[in-house]
Write an enzyme that holds these catalytic residues in place. Structure first.
Site, PDB file in Angstrom:
ATOM      1  N   GLU A  98       0.837  -1.199   0.000  1.00 49.78           N
ATOM      2  CA  GLU A  98       0.000   0.000   0.000  1.00 49.78           C
ATOM      3  C   GLU A  98       0.866   1.241   0.000  1.00 49.78           C
ATOM      4  OE1 GLU A  98      -3.733   0.584   1.910  1.00 49.78           O
ATOM      5  OE2 GLU A  98      -3.173  -0.942   3.373  1.00 49.78           O
ATOM      6  N   ASP A 132      -3.469   5.720   6.816  1.00 46.26           N
ATOM      7  CA  ASP A 132      -3.710   6.831   7.761  1.00 46.26           C
ATOM      8  C   ASP A 132      -4.536   6.355   8.955  1.00 46.26           C
ATOM      9  OD1 ASP A 132      -6.049   6.897   6.229  1.00 46.26           O
ATOM     10  OD2 ASP A 132      -5.704   8.910   5.463  1.00 46.26           O
ATOM     11  N   VAL A 181      -0.556  14.668   1.218  1.00 43.71           N
ATOM     12  CA  VAL A 181       0.593  14.638   0.310  1.00 43.71           C
ATOM     13  C   VAL A 181       0.196  14.036  -1.036  1.00 43.71           C
ATOM     14  CG1 VAL A 181       2.388  14.597   2.095  1.00 43.71           C
ATOM     15  CG2 VAL A 181       1.366  12.434   1.336  1.00 43.71           C
TER      16      VAL A 181
HETATM   17  N1  HPA Z   1      -2.572  11.814  -0.171  1.00 45.45           N
HETATM   18  C1  HPA Z   1      -3.179  11.085  -1.139  1.00 45.45           C
HETATM   19  N2  HPA Z   1      -4.020  10.083  -0.879  1.00 45.45           N
HETATM   20  C2  HPA Z   1      -4.254   9.813   0.417  1.00 45.45           C
HETATM   21  C3  HPA Z   1      -3.659  10.525   1.466  1.00 45.45           C
HETATM   22  C4  HPA Z   1      -2.764  11.584   1.156  1.00 45.45           C
HETATM   23  O1  HPA Z   1      -2.187  12.286   2.021  1.00 45.45           O
HETATM   24  N3  HPA Z   1      -4.099   9.995   2.632  1.00 45.45           N
HETATM   25  C5  HPA Z   1      -4.938   8.985   2.279  1.00 45.45           C
HETATM   26  N4  HPA Z   1      -5.040   8.859   0.963  1.00 45.45           N
END
Ligand code: HPA
Ligand code: MG
Length: 226
Positions: A142, A146, A196
């Site tokens: 992955e 988060d 990000v």
């Molecule tokens: N950026 C892009 N996709 C994502 C992010 C992120 O910070 N967090 C969860 N999916």
């Protein structure tokens, strides 16, 4: 000199720690596509650093799993670049050492983000039938973890097909409140709770064609909002 300057070892999630006060690098110091000028705030993790860290993760994975057959399960879309680079490096180790890691690669697609917000409904698109994982050693790859909710849902889905073993490699783990506590076995970087993009991470499908991991600017968010 401040005595809090110490050489970093791994953080609690096992990766390189990027602290909350890390401002990133000025965009002036790196190349990036002209079509994103004004859309980014800074370079957060340069592409070369991602590649160097990935090389070490490949070695760790090889050390733990070498000489077992594995099925790599790449979580699309954001995971495609990390998965491709990680698999390349595991292949290089298999060519150049006494250990070898036979791999097959499969793909699963998850979708839960609109703009920079996670939606409650997680869709698993394609490859709903993962019966090819039964009895296999599975490495889920992955791009980012988060809340860990996605990972938890995915693990439950994969476990239902009774693989022999499941390991997870995540390039990024975000320090977020209310984390489910579900963490990858292999972590590239532990990052602050910021949105990000780049290195296949998107904002509404934009920025996948950017090689560094960057922080999107407020004007970039507005420009590509849906
Ligand atoms: N950026 C892009 N996709 C994502 C992010 C992120 O910070 N967090 C969860 N999916
Ligand atoms: Mg996305």
């Amino acid at each position: 000199m401040a005595d809090d300057l110490t050489i970093q070892t791994c953080g609690k999630y096992g990766g390189i720690v990027i602290n909350d006060d890390w401002p990133g690098y000025s965009l002036e110091l790196f190349n990036y596509p002209k079509h994103y000028s004004g859309d980014l705030e800074c370079v957060y993790i340069p592409h070369g650093v991602i590649m160097d860290r990935t090389e070490r993760l490949a070695r760790n994975i090889m050390g733990d799993l070498g000489d077992h057959d594995i099925v790599v399960l790449c979580v699309l879309k954001a995971g495609y670049q990390f998965c491709a680079d990680l698999v390349e490096r595991i292949k290089a180790l298999s060519r150049n050492s006494d250990h070898t890691l036979p791999m097959s690669v499969n793909f699963i697609r998850l979708k839960s983000y609109v703009n920079d917000q996670s939606t409650e409904d997680l869709h698993i698109v394609g490859a709903e039938d993962l019966s090819f994982l039964t009895g296999k050693n599975v490495l889920i790859v992955e791009a980012i973890v988060d809340t860990g909710k996605t990972m938890k849902t995915l693990l439950k889905h994969v476990e239902a097909f009774s693989p022999k073993m499941i390991k997870v490699a995540g390039l990024l783990v975000k320090r977020v409140p209310n984390s489910s506590g579900c963490l990858p076995d292999y972590v590239g970087f532990e990052i602050p709770n910021r949105f990000v993009v780049g290195y296949a991470l998107d904002y509404n499908e934009y920025f996948r064609d950017l090689n560094h991991i960057c922080v999107i600017s407020e004007s970039g968010k507005l420009k590509y909002k849906v």
